[in-house]
Design a protein around this motif. Structure first.
Motif, mmCIF file in Angstrom:
data_model
loop_
_atom_site.group_PDB
_atom_site.id
_atom_site.type_symbol
_atom_site.label_atom_id
_atom_site.label_comp_id
_atom_site.label_asym_id
_atom_site.label_seq_id
_atom_site.Cartn_x
_atom_site.Cartn_y
_atom_site.Cartn_z
ATOM 1 N N THR A 214 -4.322 -16.358 5.739
ATOM 2 C CA THR A 214 -4.560 -17.236 4.606
ATOM 3 C C THR A 214 -3.310 -18.087 4.376
ATOM 4 O OG1 THR A 214 -3.814 -15.517 3.083
ATOM 5 C CG2 THR A 214 -6.173 -15.657 3.501
ATOM 6 N N ARG B 133 -5.629 2.739 0.440
ATOM 7 C CA ARG B 133 -5.258 1.569 -0.347
ATOM 8 C C ARG B 133 -5.183 0.325 0.530
ATOM 9 N NH1 ARG B 133 -0.057 3.604 -3.436
ATOM 10 N NH2 ARG B 133 -0.164 1.545 -4.410
ATOM 11 N N GLU C 138 -10.021 -5.255 3.069
ATOM 12 C CA GLU C 138 -11.417 -5.646 2.864
ATOM 13 C C GLU C 138 -11.543 -6.698 1.769
ATOM 14 O OE1 GLU C 138 -13.485 -1.909 2.350
ATOM 15 O OE2 GLU C 138 -13.663 -1.633 4.520
ATOM 16 N N GLU C 139 -10.773 -6.536 0.700
ATOM 17 C CA GLU C 139 -10.819 -7.499 -0.404
ATOM 18 C C GLU C 139 -10.206 -8.838 -0.004
ATOM 19 O OE1 GLU C 139 -8.734 -7.965 -4.708
ATOM 20 O OE2 GLU C 139 -9.700 -6.037 -4.299
ATOM 21 N N THR C 140 -9.109 -8.797 0.712
ATOM 22 C CA THR C 140 -8.388 -10.019 1.076
ATOM 23 C C THR C 140 -9.092 -10.821 2.158
ATOM 24 O OG1 THR C 140 -6.280 -8.960 0.505
ATOM 25 C CG2 THR C 140 -6.167 -10.914 1.920
ATOM 26 N N TYR C 141 -9.604 -10.132 3.185
ATOM 27 C CA TYR C 141 -10.144 -10.824 4.353
ATOM 28 C C TYR C 141 -11.658 -10.726 4.498
ATOM 29 C CZ TYR C 141 -5.232 -10.915 5.453
ATOM 30 O OH TYR C 141 -3.884 -11.113 5.381
ATOM 31 N N GLY C 142 -12.307 -9.943 3.651
ATOM 32 C CA GLY C 142 -13.761 -9.861 3.699
ATOM 33 C C GLY C 142 -14.313 -9.204 4.945
ATOM 34 N N SER D 289 0.820 -1.216 0.000
ATOM 35 C CA SER D 289 0.000 0.000 0.000
ATOM 36 C C SER D 289 0.853 1.265 0.000
ATOM 37 C CB SER D 289 -0.937 0.012 1.215
ATOM 38 O OG SER D 289 -1.853 -1.054 1.127
ATOM 39 N N ASP E 275 -8.714 -0.899 1.430
ATOM 40 C CA ASP E 275 -9.281 -1.610 0.274
ATOM 41 C C ASP E 275 -8.700 -3.020 0.163
ATOM 42 O OD1 ASP E 275 -10.951 0.451 -0.515
ATOM 43 O OD2 ASP E 275 -9.583 1.190 -2.076
ATOM 44 N N ALA E 276 -7.389 -3.135 0.320
ATOM 45 C CA ALA E 276 -6.732 -4.439 0.213
ATOM 46 C C ALA E 276 -7.177 -5.379 1.332
ATOM 47 C CB ALA E 276 -5.217 -4.267 0.234
#
Length: 101
Positions: free
Chosen positions: A100, A60, A66-70, A31, A63-64
């Motif tokens: 992950t 950034r 939220e996308e990676t870990y939901g 980021s 966003d990463a």
């Protein structure tokens, strides 16, 4: 009254935080376009903002994450700017993030 601690390997346990920290450090590093290295982040106890993480980098990062870990990270929470990597990781674990493979 003590706070219950999860079982080893459970995301709510200290082991869960430790498993997630390197992954979050990598997201922070990406980021910031590599301004901060993963090792530097893992070794630091300073707030991310004190290390030079800008507001744009935090956007950034969120966003990463939220996308990676939901999980949902509230950008309106000002503590996001004052947390260290460990504090951020602990917050993410409380929100349900898990390391992950």
């Amino acid at each position: 009254m003590s706070t219950p601690v999860g079982l080893p390997g459970d995301a709510t346990s200290p082991d869960g935080v430790e498993a997630l920290r390197p992954q979050v450090a990598a997201l922070v590093s990406r980021s910031t376009d590599g301004l901060l290295g993963v090792r530097e982040l893992l070794d630091s106890t300073e707030p991310l903002a004190a290390l030079g993480v800008s507001s744009l980098s935090l956007l950034r990062l969120v966003d990463a994450v939220e996308e990676t870990y939901g999980v949902f990270v509230d950008l309106g929470d000002r503590t996001l700017h004052t947390e260290s990597l460990r504090g951020l990781t602990e917050r993410l674990v409380r929100l349900g993030a898990e390391a992950t493979p």
